[in-house]
Design a protein around this motif. Structure first.
Motif, PDB file in Angstrom:
ATOM      1  N   SER A 150      -8.524   3.963 -10.227  1.00  0.00           N
ATOM      2  CA  SER A 150      -8.882   5.557 -10.323  1.00  0.00           C
ATOM      3  C   SER A 150      -8.445   6.227  -9.071  1.00  0.00           C
ATOM      4  N   ALA A 151      -7.580   5.495  -7.949  1.00  0.00           N
ATOM      5  CA  ALA A 151      -7.378   6.343  -6.897  1.00  0.00           C
ATOM      6  C   ALA A 151      -5.852   5.768  -6.580  1.00  0.00           C
ATOM      7  N   ASP A 152      -4.831   6.645  -6.161  1.00  0.00           N
ATOM      8  CA  ASP A 152      -3.537   6.220  -5.751  1.00  0.00           C
ATOM      9  C   ASP A 152      -3.125   5.763  -4.418  1.00  0.00           C
ATOM     10  N   ALA A 153      -2.119   6.068  -3.965  1.00  0.00           N
ATOM     11  CA  ALA A 153      -1.875   5.519  -2.599  1.00  0.00           C
ATOM     12  C   ALA A 153      -2.575   6.354  -1.477  1.00  0.00           C
ATOM     13  N   ARG A 195       3.592   1.340  -2.454  1.00  0.00           N
ATOM     14  CA  ARG A 195       4.221   0.407  -1.508  1.00  0.00           C
ATOM     15  C   ARG A 195       4.862   1.016  -0.041  1.00  0.00           C
ATOM     16  N   MET A 196       5.230   2.154  -0.189  1.00  0.00           N
ATOM     17  CA  MET A 196       5.416   2.873   0.737  1.00  0.00           C
ATOM     18  C   MET A 196       4.292   3.075   1.956  1.00  0.00           C
ATOM     19  N   GLN A 197       3.164   3.649   1.361  1.00  0.00           N
ATOM     20  CA  GLN A 197       2.025   3.764   2.139  1.00  0.00           C
ATOM     21  C   GLN A 197       1.659   2.279   2.862  1.00  0.00           C
ATOM     22  N   LEU A 198       1.758   1.149   2.070  1.00  0.00           N
ATOM     23  CA  LEU A 198       1.546  -0.239   2.551  1.00  0.00           C
ATOM     24  C   LEU A 198       2.449  -0.569   3.951  1.00  0.00           C
ATOM     25  N   LEU A 225      16.604  -4.229  -1.691  1.00  0.00           N
ATOM     26  CA  LEU A 225      17.290  -3.766  -3.009  1.00  0.00           C
ATOM     27  C   LEU A 225      16.900  -2.700  -3.519  1.00  0.00           C
ATOM     28  N   ASP A 226      15.905  -1.741  -2.993  1.00  0.00           N
ATOM     29  CA  ASP A 226      15.442  -0.721  -3.842  1.00  0.00           C
ATOM     30  C   ASP A 226      16.444   0.324  -3.941  1.00  0.00           C
ATOM     31  N   THR A 227      16.381   1.136  -4.890  1.00  0.00           N
ATOM     32  CA  THR A 227      17.378   2.251  -4.756  1.00  0.00           C
ATOM     33  C   THR A 227      17.113   3.531  -3.970  1.00  0.00           C
ATOM     34  N   ASN A 228      15.666   3.470  -3.606  1.00  0.00           N
ATOM     35  CA  ASN A 228      15.133   4.653  -2.856  1.00  0.00           C
ATOM     36  C   ASN A 228      15.351   4.315  -1.214  1.00  0.00           C
ATOM     37  N   PRO A 229      16.095   4.990  -0.708  1.00  0.00           N
ATOM     38  CA  PRO A 229      16.727   4.658   0.885  1.00  0.00           C
ATOM     39  C   PRO A 229      15.456   4.537   1.754  1.00  0.00           C
ATOM     40  N   ALA A 230      14.229   5.456   1.579  1.00  0.00           N
ATOM     41  CA  ALA A 230      12.949   5.490   2.257  1.00  0.00           C
ATOM     42  C   ALA A 230      12.524   3.840   2.190  1.00  0.00           C
ATOM     43  N   ILE A 231      12.323   3.544   1.063  1.00  0.00           N
ATOM     44  CA  ILE A 231      11.736   2.180   0.867  1.00  0.00           C
ATOM     45  C   ILE A 231      12.571   1.018   1.567  1.00  0.00           C
ATOM     46  N   VAL A 278      -8.229  -8.030   2.772  1.00  0.00           N
ATOM     47  CA  VAL A 278      -6.915  -8.585   2.385  1.00  0.00           C
ATOM     48  C   VAL A 278      -6.561  -8.695   1.167  1.00  0.00           C
ATOM     49  N   PRO A 279      -7.805  -9.373   0.172  1.00  0.00           N
ATOM     50  CA  PRO A 279      -7.396  -9.667  -1.165  1.00  0.00           C
ATOM     51  C   PRO A 279      -6.775  -8.342  -1.934  1.00  0.00           C
ATOM     52  N   ILE A 280      -7.463  -7.281  -1.563  1.00  0.00           N
ATOM     53  CA  ILE A 280      -7.053  -5.863  -2.154  1.00  0.00           C
ATOM     54  C   ILE A 280      -5.610  -5.622  -1.767  1.00  0.00           C
ATOM     55  N   ILE A 281      -5.251  -5.787  -0.285  1.00  0.00           N
ATOM     56  CA  ILE A 281      -3.879  -5.543   0.015  1.00  0.00           C
ATOM     57  C   ILE A 281      -2.955  -6.434  -0.652  1.00  0.00           C
TER      58      ILE A 281
END
Length: 419
Positions: free
Chosen positions: A121-124, A162-165, A194-200, A147-150
């Motif tokens: 119900s919540a995003d990054a 993933r970017m926020q993590l 290998l992500d296509t997003n340069p920021a990632i 830790v289990p949530i992370i």
């Protein structure tokens, strides 16, 4: 509602001795006096309903218009609120945390944020306030609840999450067990190379500085160098190649000796030929930061030839730092020669590299320190200057041109001004 009025009076004034005492406000706050008068009105029809009363008390400037009440009420309705409203609330929550009581943050807010992330119900945007609140937990409780949530979130396909993590990694990496990082987190993080997003890709490279010390020797010896070399040698974006080179320099002392000897010097030598000027500057910084990782034979046969090629670099800053690095490596070779040299084939020691026991003392530590600070800041300046330039074009300094040939000395007996 009349009883609610009596309760409000007793909260501020103590036990109610008799009903007629309600005519005296006593210590009631000024913001509660008007609604209190309506609650204890003699005519029941004049008393407001609960919903109407709460709505009035939350108007700007009213008694309940405070972060605690707003946050508590929104958390109760978090599941049914619109996605855009939830995102706005969570983005603003980090700035309001200091105004909330500690027990409320720990026992009310933290469980709700954990549940929201776990059940979707919540995003990054929920991650920054969650990690900020979780700082008050003891390490055992942190590992049990957070830790289990992370670990579960790292397997999410949501790029923003993933970017926020990765961006928040510094806030929680100390609580991650080494076995968890090696077996459950790194395999998911590795996909970012290998992500296509340069920021990632960029954030994945930077995260290796924090994750690599917690990896097993097998991953540090095989998988991690292979992934970093893939970015350093093959990424189309110069800044990413530059970051991969700097990352190799920082992780050099952590690599197993055989991997370090096979990978490090050739990879940094390749970066000295990169068409992106900051990547060449990063190669000098990485060579100097891994000063203690090379044997005398490697210094003479691999490191110095690569650095000497930068003494004619088009960019003056790169040339200057290359000369300084060359001098420091020559000092190292001279010291090794005076002490009798190292037997050929002996693995180099990384003890003098930054982060090792000898990194902060002696001449070698001083030689490393200028490179880590000086060339890295040079890299940042070059990258800022080239932000609007084509990615593969090295910067050109307007005042810089081909060096003027040296003037020949005048013949003996000739006047100084010419013939």
């Amino acid at each position: 509602m009349w009883r609610l009025g009596c309760l409000i009076w007793e909260v501020f004034n103590g036990p109610l001795p008799r009903p007629t005492a309600l005519r005296s406000f006593g210590k009631l706050p000024a913001g509660l006096v008007p609604p209190f008068c309506e609650l204890v009105a003699a005519e029941p029809s004049a008393r407001p309903g609960p919903g109407q009363l709460l709505q009035r008390l939350q108007h700007p400037g009213a008694f309940l218009a405070c972060p605690l009440v707003h946050t508590g009420l929104f958390l109760e309705q978090l599941q049914v609120r619109d996605a855009s409203e939830r995102r706005t609330f969570l983005q603003e929550l980090s700035g309001r945390l200091d105004a909330l009581p500690g027990p409320f943050r720990r026992h009310k807010l933290l469980p709700r944020l954990l549940a929201a992330l776990e059940f979707g119900s919540a995003d990054a945007s929920a991650l920054p306030p969650l990690l900020k609140v979780a700082k008050v937990l003891d390490p055992p409780e942190y590992q049990e609840r957070i830790v289990p949530i992370i670990v579960r979130l790292f397997s999410s396909p949501d790029r923003a999450l993933r970017m926020q993590l990765l961006q928040q990694l510094e806030d929680y990496v100390e609580f991650l067990p080494e076995a968890t990082v090696d077996a459950q987190i790194f395999p998911h993080v590795a996909h970012g190379f290998l992500d296509t997003n340069p920021a990632i890709r960029e954030q994945t490279v930077k995260s290796m500085v924090l994750l690599a010390p917690k990896l097993g020797e097998a991953r540090r010896g095989r998988e991690l160098p292979r992934l970093l070399l893939r970015v350093q040698a093959g990424d189309a974006l110069g800044p990413l190649r530059c970051n991969a080179t700097l990352c190799l320099g920082r992780l050099g002392p952590l690599l197993p000796p055989q991997t370090r000897q096979r990978v490090l010097a050739p990879a940094l030598a390749r970066a000295t030929r990169d068409p992106f000027a900051p990547a060449r500057a990063a190669a000098v910084a990485a060579f100097a930061a891994t000063h203690g990782c090379y044997s005398p034979q490697e210094c003479a046969g691999r490191v110095l030839p690569a650095l000497c090629g930068l003494t004619t670099d088009p960019h003056p800053g790169v040339r200057q730092q290359a000369f300084r690095a060359i001098r420091s490596f020559l000092d190292q070779l001279e010291a090794a020669a005076e002490s009798g040299g190292a037997p050929e084939g002996d693995p180099p020691s990384a003890a003098a590299a930054p982060g090792g026991p000898g990194g902060g003392s002696g001449g070698l530590g001083a030689a490393v320190s200028w490179a880590v600070t000086g060339v890295t800041s040079l890299t940042a300046r070059l990258m800022g200057a080239e932000a609007g330039a084509p990615p593969q074009t090295p910067p050109q300094t307007p005042a810089e041109g081909p060096p003027a040939p040296p003037k020949e000395p005048p013949p003996r007996g000739a006047p100084p001004g010419g013939s």
